[in-house]
Design a protein around this motif. Structure first.
Motif, PDB file in Angstrom:
ATOM      1  N   LYS A 269       5.536   6.812  -0.292  1.00 15.43           N
ATOM      2  CA  LYS A 269       5.619   6.044  -1.548  1.00 15.43           C
ATOM      3  C   LYS A 269       4.386   5.148  -1.722  1.00 15.43           C
ATOM      4  CE  LYS A 269       8.679   3.070  -4.224  1.00 15.43           C
ATOM      5  NZ  LYS A 269      10.016   2.502  -4.374  1.00 15.43           N
ATOM      6  N   VAL A 270       3.972   4.500  -0.633  1.00 15.69           N
ATOM      7  CA  VAL A 270       2.780   3.639  -0.695  1.00 15.69           C
ATOM      8  C   VAL A 270       1.549   4.478  -1.060  1.00 15.69           C
ATOM      9  CG1 VAL A 270       1.155   2.322   0.729  1.00 15.69           C
ATOM     10  CG2 VAL A 270       3.605   1.820   0.848  1.00 15.69           C
ATOM     11  N   LEU A 271       1.375   5.606  -0.369  1.00 19.27           N
ATOM     12  CA  LEU A 271       0.180   6.435  -0.607  1.00 19.27           C
ATOM     13  C   LEU A 271       0.162   6.961  -2.047  1.00 19.27           C
ATOM     14  CD1 LEU A 271      -0.148   8.336   2.803  1.00 19.27           C
ATOM     15  CD2 LEU A 271      -1.489   6.387   1.985  1.00 19.27           C
ATOM     16  N   ASN A 272       1.313   7.345  -2.555  1.00 18.41           N
ATOM     17  CA  ASN A 272       1.394   7.806  -3.950  1.00 18.41           C
ATOM     18  C   ASN A 272       1.003   6.708  -4.929  1.00 18.41           C
ATOM     19  OD1 ASN A 272       2.097  10.412  -3.596  1.00 18.41           O
ATOM     20  ND2 ASN A 272       4.316  10.049  -3.687  1.00 18.41           N
ATOM     21  N   LYS A 273       1.556   5.521  -4.691  1.00 16.78           N
ATOM     22  CA  LYS A 273       1.285   4.417  -5.615  1.00 16.78           C
ATOM     23  C   LYS A 273      -0.183   4.014  -5.607  1.00 16.78           C
ATOM     24  CE  LYS A 273       5.593   2.142  -6.508  1.00 16.78           C
ATOM     25  NZ  LYS A 273       5.993   0.975  -7.297  1.00 16.78           N
ATOM     26  N   LEU A 274      -0.866   4.216  -4.453  1.00 16.60           N
ATOM     27  CA  LEU A 274      -2.270   3.792  -4.344  1.00 16.60           C
ATOM     28  C   LEU A 274      -3.240   4.938  -4.642  1.00 16.60           C
ATOM     29  CD1 LEU A 274      -2.288   1.494  -1.166  1.00 16.60           C
ATOM     30  CD2 LEU A 274      -2.272   0.808  -3.560  1.00 16.60           C
ATOM     31  N   ALA A 275      -2.698   6.111  -4.995  1.00 12.38           N
ATOM     32  CA  ALA A 275      -3.535   7.316  -5.124  1.00 12.38           C
ATOM     33  C   ALA A 275      -4.760   7.103  -6.007  1.00 12.38           C
ATOM     34  CB  ALA A 275      -2.694   8.472  -5.632  1.00 12.38           C
TER      35      ALA A 275
ATOM     36  N   ILE B 137      -5.980   4.089  -6.983  1.00  3.96           N
ATOM     37  CA  ILE B 137      -6.375   2.669  -6.929  1.00  3.96           C
ATOM     38  C   ILE B 137      -7.426   2.452  -5.836  1.00  3.96           C
ATOM     39  CG2 ILE B 137      -5.507   0.336  -6.449  1.00  3.96           C
ATOM     40  CD1 ILE B 137      -2.842   1.196  -7.675  1.00  3.96           C
ATOM     41  N   ASN B 138      -8.506   1.769  -6.195  1.00  8.93           N
ATOM     42  CA  ASN B 138      -9.582   1.542  -5.218  1.00  8.93           C
ATOM     43  C   ASN B 138      -9.292   0.386  -4.277  1.00  8.93           C
ATOM     44  OD1 ASN B 138     -11.243   3.621  -6.062  1.00  8.93           O
ATOM     45  ND2 ASN B 138     -12.084   2.366  -7.733  1.00  8.93           N
ATOM     46  N   ASN B 139      -8.612  -0.643  -4.788  1.00 14.72           N
ATOM     47  CA  ASN B 139      -8.322  -1.806  -3.946  1.00 14.72           C
ATOM     48  C   ASN B 139      -7.205  -1.463  -2.967  1.00 14.72           C
ATOM     49  OD1 ASN B 139      -7.645  -4.206  -2.776  1.00 14.72           O
ATOM     50  ND2 ASN B 139      -6.988  -5.223  -4.677  1.00 14.72           N
ATOM     51  N   ARG B 140      -7.575  -1.287  -1.696  1.00 16.87           N
ATOM     52  CA  ARG B 140      -6.603  -0.869  -0.674  1.00 16.87           C
ATOM     53  C   ARG B 140      -6.231  -2.039   0.241  1.00 16.87           C
ATOM     54  NH1 ARG B 140      -5.634   4.622  -1.872  1.00 16.87           N
ATOM     55  NH2 ARG B 140      -4.742   4.777   0.233  1.00 16.87           N
ATOM     56  N   LYS B 141      -6.586  -3.271  -0.160  1.00 18.44           N
ATOM     57  CA  LYS B 141      -6.330  -4.437   0.712  1.00 18.44           C
ATOM     58  C   LYS B 141      -4.832  -4.652   0.937  1.00 18.44           C
ATOM     59  CE  LYS B 141     -10.234  -7.324  -0.479  1.00 18.44           C
ATOM     60  NZ  LYS B 141     -10.566  -8.455  -1.360  1.00 18.44           N
ATOM     61  N   ALA B 142      -4.493  -4.916   2.193  1.00 19.19           N
ATOM     62  CA  ALA B 142      -3.081  -5.155   2.527  1.00 19.19           C
ATOM     63  C   ALA B 142      -3.010  -6.083   3.733  1.00 19.19           C
ATOM     64  CB  ALA B 142      -2.406  -3.832   2.859  1.00 19.19           C
ATOM     65  N   ARG B 143      -1.853  -6.655   3.926  1.00 20.93           N
ATOM     66  CA  ARG B 143      -1.657  -7.462   5.134  1.00 20.93           C
ATOM     67  C   ARG B 143      -0.215  -7.329   5.594  1.00 20.93           C
ATOM     68  NH1 ARG B 143      -1.690 -13.779   3.058  1.00 20.93           N
ATOM     69  NH2 ARG B 143       0.364 -13.721   2.093  1.00 20.93           N
ATOM     70  N   PHE B 144      -0.028  -7.496   6.881  1.00 24.52           N
ATOM     71  CA  PHE B 144       1.318  -7.657   7.416  1.00 24.52           C
ATOM     72  C   PHE B 144       1.543  -9.148   7.598  1.00 24.52           C
ATOM     73  CE2 PHE B 144       1.131  -3.246   9.155  1.00 24.52           C
ATOM     74  CZ  PHE B 144       2.361  -2.810   8.701  1.00 24.52           C
ATOM     75  N   ARG B 145       2.748  -9.578   7.276  1.00 21.87           N
ATOM     76  CA  ARG B 145       3.078 -11.000   7.449  1.00 21.87           C
ATOM     77  C   ARG B 145       4.436 -11.106   8.130  1.00 21.87           C
ATOM     78  NH1 ARG B 145       4.735 -15.618   4.339  1.00 21.87           N
ATOM     79  NH2 ARG B 145       5.625 -14.330   2.706  1.00 21.87           N
ATOM     80  N   THR B 146       4.476 -11.933   9.170  1.00 24.73           N
ATOM     81  CA  THR B 146       5.740 -12.218   9.871  1.00 24.73           C
ATOM     82  C   THR B 146       6.064 -13.693   9.741  1.00 24.73           C
ATOM     83  OG1 THR B 146       5.440 -10.496  11.545  1.00 24.73           O
ATOM     84  CG2 THR B 146       6.840 -12.341  12.168  1.00 24.73           C
ATOM     85  N   VAL B 147       7.311 -13.971   9.478  1.00 21.52           N
ATOM     86  CA  VAL B 147       7.784 -15.355   9.482  1.00 21.52           C
ATOM     87  C   VAL B 147       8.879 -15.480  10.538  1.00 21.52           C
ATOM     88  CG1 VAL B 147       8.953 -17.176   8.166  1.00 21.52           C
ATOM     89  CG2 VAL B 147       7.253 -15.714   7.042  1.00 21.52           C
ATOM     90  N   ILE B 148       8.730 -16.470  11.403  1.00 22.90           N
ATOM     91  CA  ILE B 148       9.768 -16.765  12.398  1.00 22.90           C
ATOM     92  C   ILE B 148      10.442 -18.072  12.012  1.00 22.90           C
ATOM     93  CG2 ILE B 148      10.223 -17.405  14.806  1.00 22.90           C
ATOM     94  CD1 ILE B 148       7.894 -15.633  15.640  1.00 22.90           C
ATOM     95  N   SER B 149      11.753 -18.059  11.984  1.00 17.31           N
ATOM     96  CA  SER B 149      12.515 -19.284  11.738  1.00 17.31           C
ATOM     97  C   SER B 149      13.191 -19.693  13.043  1.00 17.31           C
ATOM     98  CB  SER B 149      13.575 -19.028  10.659  1.00 17.31           C
ATOM     99  OG  SER B 149      14.567 -20.045  10.704  1.00 17.31           O
ATOM    100  N   LEU B 150      12.853 -20.906  13.493  1.00 16.04           N
ATOM    101  CA  LEU B 150      13.425 -21.449  14.738  1.00 16.04           C
ATOM    102  C   LEU B 150      14.357 -22.598  14.369  1.00 16.04           C
ATOM    103  CD1 LEU B 150      13.278 -21.950  17.943  1.00 16.04           C
ATOM    104  CD2 LEU B 150      11.428 -23.557  17.391  1.00 16.04           C
TER     105      LEU B 150
END
Ligand code: IMP
Length: 191
Positions: free
Chosen positions: A100-106, A108-121
C-alpha cells in the motif's frame, strides 16, 4: 523497584533487564496475569502509549511502561502513523502494508519518512513520556530479509542498507525504539 514492561516479548524484556541491573526488576504482562488484549484506540502514538500504561496501572496497580510506534511518511501527511500495523486492513499483513505504501508513493518524488516511538512510563501514578525518532526514506523496492514490518522498504539516512539488511544489534543502535529505550534507561538510572 518492580516495573511492568507491557510486552509479551521475552527477548525484549531480558535485554532491557540486563542493562538495568538488579535495582529495577522488570515483569512481563504474563508475569502479572494479564493475558487480555490491551486497548489501543487513540488517534496518536502518545495517546496509545498512555492508554496502555494507564490500563496496566489502573487494573493491576503496577508501575509500568508501554510503547507505541508508527511509520510517518512526509508526502502522505504522516500516514500510516498510528495505523501502521493495520494500514492495509485488520489482518495486519506486513506484505500488504508495504504494498500500500509503495503504491501510494509510486508517482511521488518526496520519499522522506521516519519511524517514531513513544514510551509512556507510569511510576506511582505519575506519567513521563520518551520519544525516539529515526529519519530515512522509503525505497522503491523491498530489500533484505531480516526484521519485521516495514523494514524492507525503510532506509535510514546515512546508510546504504534498509533496516531489513541490518543485523538487529546495528538496527537497535540507531532505531526509533532503541533511541526511546535509551532515554527511558537513562531516566530509570537516575531514580
Ligand atoms: P508497535 O507499536 O511496536 O506494535 O508497532 C506498530 C507497527 O509499526 C508494527 O506493526 C509495524 O508494522 C510497524 N513497526 C514498528 N516498529 C517497526 C520497526 O522497527 N520496523 C518496521 N516496522 C515497524
Amino acid at each position: 523497584m518492580e516495573l511492568v514492561f507491557a510486552t509479551n516479548n521475552k527477548h525484549k524484556l531480558e535485554e532491557l533487564q540486563a542493562i538495568l541491573g538488579d535495582k529495577i526488576i522488570l515483569k512481563s504482562l504474563k508475569d502479572i496475569g494479564c493475558n487480555e488484549e490491551i486497548p489501543e484506540e487513540q488517534p496518536n502514538l502518545e495517546g496509545n502509549a498512555n492508554q496502555k500504561s494507564t490500563y496496566i496501572f489502573e487494573k493491576y496497580g503496577y508501575s509500568c511502561f508501554a510503547d507505541d510506534t508508527g511509520l510517518e511518511i512526509e508526502a502522505l501527511n504522516g500516514e500510516p502513523g498510528v495505523y501502521s500495523a493495520r494500514y492495509a486492513g485488520e489482518e495486519k499483513s506486513s506484505e500488504a502494508n508495504m504494498g500500500k505504501v509503495l503504491n501510494k508513493l509510486a508517482k511521488i518524488n518526496n520519499r522522506k519518512a521516519r519511524f517514531r516511538t513513544v514510551i509512556s512510563l507510569i511510576i506511582d501514578g505519575d506519567e513521563k513520556q520518551f520519544e525516539g525518532i529515526v529519519e530515512g526514506e522509503i525505497i522503491e523496492k523491498r530489500r533484505g530479509g531480516s526484521g519485521f514490518g516495514y523494514d524492507p522498504i525503510f532506509q535510514p539516512n546515512g546508510f546504504e542498507e534498509t533496516f531489513a539488511e541490518m543485523n538487529l544489534e546495528d538496527k537497535n543502535k540507531i532505531s526509533h525504539r532503541g533511541r526511546a529505550v535509551q532515554k527511558l534507561i537513562h531516566y530509570l538510572q537516575t531514580l
